[in-house]
Write an enzyme that holds these catalytic residues in place. Sequence first.
Site, mmCIF file in Angstrom:
data_model
loop_
_atom_site.group_PDB
_atom_site.id
_atom_site.type_symbol
_atom_site.label_atom_id
_atom_site.label_comp_id
_atom_site.label_asym_id
_atom_site.label_seq_id
_atom_site.Cartn_x
_atom_site.Cartn_y
_atom_site.Cartn_z
ATOM 1 N N ARG A 163 0.903 -1.190 0.068
ATOM 2 C CA ARG A 163 0.175 -0.006 -0.034
ATOM 3 C C ARG A 163 0.867 1.253 0.038
ATOM 4 O O ARG A 163 0.491 2.499 -0.537
ATOM 5 C CB ARG A 163 -0.857 0.099 1.422
ATOM 6 C CG ARG A 163 -2.029 -0.910 1.361
ATOM 7 C CD ARG A 163 -2.927 -0.732 2.242
ATOM 8 N NE ARG A 163 -3.661 -2.021 2.978
ATOM 9 C CZ ARG A 163 -3.762 -2.779 3.898
ATOM 10 N NH1 ARG A 163 -3.105 -2.157 5.028
ATOM 11 N NH2 ARG A 163 -4.256 -3.815 4.468
ATOM 12 N N ASP A 200 -10.880 -5.138 5.103
ATOM 13 C CA ASP A 200 -10.965 -6.582 5.101
ATOM 14 C C ASP A 200 -9.968 -7.252 5.952
ATOM 15 O O ASP A 200 -10.353 -8.315 6.727
ATOM 16 C CB ASP A 200 -10.834 -7.020 3.580
ATOM 17 C CG ASP A 200 -12.023 -6.494 2.722
ATOM 18 O OD1 ASP A 200 -13.004 -6.407 3.101
ATOM 19 O OD2 ASP A 200 -11.622 -6.469 1.553
ATOM 20 N N GLU A 201 -8.911 -6.632 6.132
ATOM 21 C CA GLU A 201 -7.658 -7.217 6.853
ATOM 22 C C GLU A 201 -8.205 -7.410 8.332
ATOM 23 O O GLU A 201 -8.048 -8.136 9.191
ATOM 24 C CB GLU A 201 -6.450 -6.359 6.900
ATOM 25 C CG GLU A 201 -5.327 -7.072 7.441
ATOM 26 C CD GLU A 201 -4.035 -6.218 7.549
ATOM 27 O OE1 GLU A 201 -2.927 -6.597 7.762
ATOM 28 O OE2 GLU A 201 -3.918 -5.082 6.423
ATOM 29 N N GLY A 202 -8.855 -6.351 8.723
ATOM 30 C CA GLY A 202 -9.329 -6.273 10.165
ATOM 31 C C GLY A 202 -10.378 -7.036 10.462
ATOM 32 O O GLY A 202 -10.641 -7.947 11.467
ATOM 33 N N SER A 205 -9.274 -10.882 10.344
ATOM 34 C CA SER A 205 -8.696 -11.154 11.671
ATOM 35 C C SER A 205 -9.441 -11.465 12.862
ATOM 36 O O SER A 205 -9.605 -12.480 13.529
ATOM 37 C CB SER A 205 -7.686 -10.180 12.083
ATOM 38 O OG SER A 205 -6.536 -9.955 11.119
#
Length: 460
Positions: A163, A200-202, A205
């Site tokens: 990023r 999405d990453e959060g 997880s």
Amino acid sequence: MSNKNLRQRKLLQSNSTAPKRPKRPNSQLSNQNGLLYSFLSLIVCVVILVFFFGTYTDSFHYAIDGLAVRLGYKDRQYAVVIDAGSTGSRVLAYEFHKSYLDGRLVLDKEIFREVKPGLSSFVDNPTEGANKIAVLLDEAKVFIPKHLWSNTPLVLKATAGLRLLDQTKADNLLNSVRDLFQHSGFLLVENHVEIMDGTDEGIFSWFTVNFLLGRLNTGSTVAALDLGGGSTQVTFAPKDPKQNPNFESHTHRVPVGSGEIEVFTNSYLNLGLMAVRHAVFTHGYPKNETSVQSECVNPIVKSKVWKYANVDYSVSGKDNVKSTIENPVVDFEVCLRSIKQRTLPLVNPKPITLNQLQITAFSYYYERAIETGMIEFGDGGDVTVADFYKMAKEICANPNTDQPFMCLDVSYMAVLLEEGYGLKPQTKIKLCKKIQGHEISWALGCAYNVLTRIKPTSSN
């Protein structure tokens, strides 16, 4: 007639005219029928309760599903996720089976392999970067039966490391991976190679943690704190969403089983551990300066080489009024002040109701706690926010050339948890790397999401 004979005659007459009592066998039969009816009703209630709990609670669900597996029912599905992080790339390949009761995916086993450095380190040599990914892909091919490759989705998601790159250079890296995947033999879905959104990453997880804890269907989920190299994520399901009226753009409805859960998540770019190091080390220096001194590094540290974003920095400790030749130390308060200035303005929005929930933290939180002895290696352990401050102060007061940046790392975690996230000093945090033997990674949530969306053909 004598009185004795008269009494006998009256007794015989009374016996002959007395009404007959109900037959005892009919009474017993009625009681037995009642008991049988009650027993059958009890059996029906037990069957209904077992079915209800078996369908809607994880403990019964997994018990019944485990029995089905032992009896030979196992509808297998696989997925391969490659996490292209800022400091390394990891492959996580998963084997699931479909639940006998409701078709939900149950995780059986996985593999986890890592190569360093991260994909972003090959910005000037995309082909070599793809070769590193090919090594991970070979590991997945050993894990998954070859006849199932064509039904197994393969995805690569890049995180904060890419990023932060120039868009053209990032695209060149991703295109080299796409070429590799075209000849992999695995199933390629839409957006199978991309830079993953921090949201999405959060969410992935958070899903992973609660999936492994068996909490997704209980209504009592835990918060997930992930600290990476370039960014950090906070994700939780607020007990009362109305307490966060300004968080609408950070709140998402996440599908869970047959329902949905409202979840707050935010990815704080440039608040990952390596990004914070860079911000603190380079503060006050010209943009291209690579020889730096820091108030968060012990004065005995001289010209320690540290790489960030493909640039080598020479980092030294800075002298301070509290440090002497006999007792070289970091000025803890000065270091904390520098960290706060570089980081706290970036914690926006502040997750104000996070302290109402149980919290699980992983990634660099866990690694630094292991390295400093806050917890023992293995299943993890519980610490408090105050423990981070206590450990940071101890580390900063002791010269350690083997871990020259640990003072900064742990101090930052303490500042982020208390002043950034608003947690109290006594707040307990569960630190772990694995749950039930499975690696904590957003990749598991991603794999689950991909499989439930595409519904690939599976085989026993």
